[in-house]
Design an enzyme around this catalytic site. Structure first.
Site, PDB file in Angstrom:
ATOM      1  CB  THR A 161       0.425  -3.126  11.278  1.00 41.02           C
ATOM      2  OG1 THR A 161      -0.619  -4.030  10.896  1.00 41.02           O
ATOM      3  CG2 THR A 161       0.854  -3.422  12.695  1.00 41.02           C
ATOM      4  CE  LYS A 162      -2.961  -5.652   8.736  1.00 43.07           C
ATOM      5  NZ  LYS A 162      -3.939  -6.438   9.428  1.00 43.07           N
ATOM      6  CG  ASN A 163      -1.494  -0.081   3.090  1.00 39.65           C
ATOM      7  OD1 ASN A 163      -0.786  -0.802   3.797  1.00 39.65           O
ATOM      8  ND2 ASN A 163      -1.351  -0.017   1.787  1.00 39.65           N
TER       9      ASN A 163
END
Ligand SMILES: *Cc1c(COP(=O)(O)O)cnc(C)c1O
Length: 383
Positions: free
Chosen positions: A183-185
């Protein structure tokens, strides 16, 4: 569920990641090795870190860091309750005590005055979570930590490319822990990175990352590369070269991905100002770049705590995903009974935790998706 479902987030993966992974699969070396090392070097370059250590997740990285700092039974670690439970769990599993600090109500960041109220002679570290990619206010936290002679650790899971007073998160000398979960950048599926300055601490973390087994010691002793020694029991938390290959491709397009996030957020901010009963995160002047990992809104109807969850259900019925970041950790079943962890009423944490909602935000989202979210919010709230 409508066919045109808009999720909260999606990773941006294309033929670049695929070809980097294929190269590793064909190379014959798939565990942690040269590609993980190259990923560390490029990460150092991107964030301006002193050094970087790749790990299998941010949670694992934080565990190694705590153990490397000899934080265990009898120690207290101050952390906001308004966070993901993983670091709190690691503190607990090491036998130390997590002590919750409150947040500032409109920036959602750890409140330094709350930290100074809950600090005791047992406190060994403060964890500053850079919530949503907006940074915590590091200067007052540094002041408290250096006065108390305790460690400041940044939870930078949301904060790759975030800047505090013109400097990138990860470039300071204290440890910062980044996450590359899906889910992270940027993502490696699961994965993480620790940045820090102290070379001895770095060596200790590298040792603990691989069972505490030191091969270099034997290399230095003689020509017997096959031998090994164990200094202290450690964990198994390396990032594989397969994951690091994905990370390298992600890192190379990070600045493009970030520009897309910023563009979408500027549209959100312009459009959402007309929606009643919604407020957005206030940006503190010390933030010179917000990484916009999340786009959180506060839903302000005062009379009904369930309204946020109702709003979330209504969005879902109309094909729009959203997320709750976060339910306060002290409100979760395991921690609810642990009253010694809560020395303060945590009023802002409780207030925000009941009203906050993350709207869809990811680089491949379209402008029309942003307009759809805002129009849908408007029609739900005004009806
Ligand atoms: C995602 C996240 C973590 C944990 O990261 P993992 O890589 O999944 O272990 C920790 N803290 C915060 C604030 C996060 O969002």
């Amino acid at each position: 569920m409508p066919e045109d479902f808009l999720p909260l987030c999606l990773p941006s993966l294309d033929h670049h990641e695929i070809s980097e992974v294929v190269k590793v699969l064909r190379s014959g070396w798939i565990k942690s090795g040269p590609i993980a090392e190259r990923f560390e070097q490029e990460f150092v370059h991107v964030v301006g870190a002193h050094q970087a250590i790749s790990v299998s997740s941010a949670t694992a990285g934080f565990l190694l860091l705590m153990q490397a700092l000899h934080i265990g039974p009898g120690a207290e670690v101050i952390i906001p309750s308004f966070t993901w439970p993983s670091f709190v769990n690691m503190i607990t599993l090491l036998g130390a005590t997590p002590v919750f600090a409150d947040i500032i109500r409109d920036t959602f960041q750890i409140d330094p005055t709350s930290v100074s109220r809950v600090v005791t002679p047992k406190t060994r570290a403060v964890v500053a979570v850079h919530f949503a990619g907006h940074t915590a206010d590091l200067d007052p936290l540094r002041e408290i930590c250096s006065f108390q002679k305790i460690h400041l650790i940044e939870d930078a899971a949301h904060a790759i490319l975030s800047e505090y007073k013109g400097r990138r998160v990860g470039s300071f000398s204290n440890p910062a822990v980044f996450s590359f979960n899906a889910t992270k950048n940027i993502t490696t599926g699961e994965g993480g990175m620790i940045s820090l300055a102290d070379p001895e601490l770095g060596d200790r973390i590298r040792l603990l990352r691989n069972l505490g087994i030191d091969r270099n010691a034997w290399r230095a002793h003689g020509k017997q590369a096959a031998k090994y020694d164990m200094i202290e029991p450690g964990w198994k938390c390396c990032l594989t070269d397969i994951q690091a290959a994905i990370g390298l491709a992600q890192l190379r397009k990070l600045s493009q991905l970030q520009k897309k996030r910023e563009h979408l957020v500027s549209l959100y901010l312009k459009e959402i100002s007309c929606v009643e009963d919604i407020s957005v995160q206030r940006k503190a002047p010390y933030v010179t770049r917000h990484a916009w990992h999340l786009f959180p809104i506060l839903f302000k109807l005062e009379h009904n705590y369930w309204c946020r969850d109702w709003l979330r259900d209504e969005l879902m019925k109309r094909g729009i995903g959203s997320g709750i970041h976060y339910l306060p950790v002290h409100s979760l079943s395991y921690y609810k009974g642990c009253h010694e962890l809560q020395r303060e009423p945590l009023a802002n944490t409780n207030y925000v935790g009941k009203r906050i909602l993350s709207l869809p935000l990811f680089p491949d989202m379209l402008e029309s998706d942003v307009l759809r979210v805002v129009n849908t919010l408007n029609s739900i709230i005004s009806s």
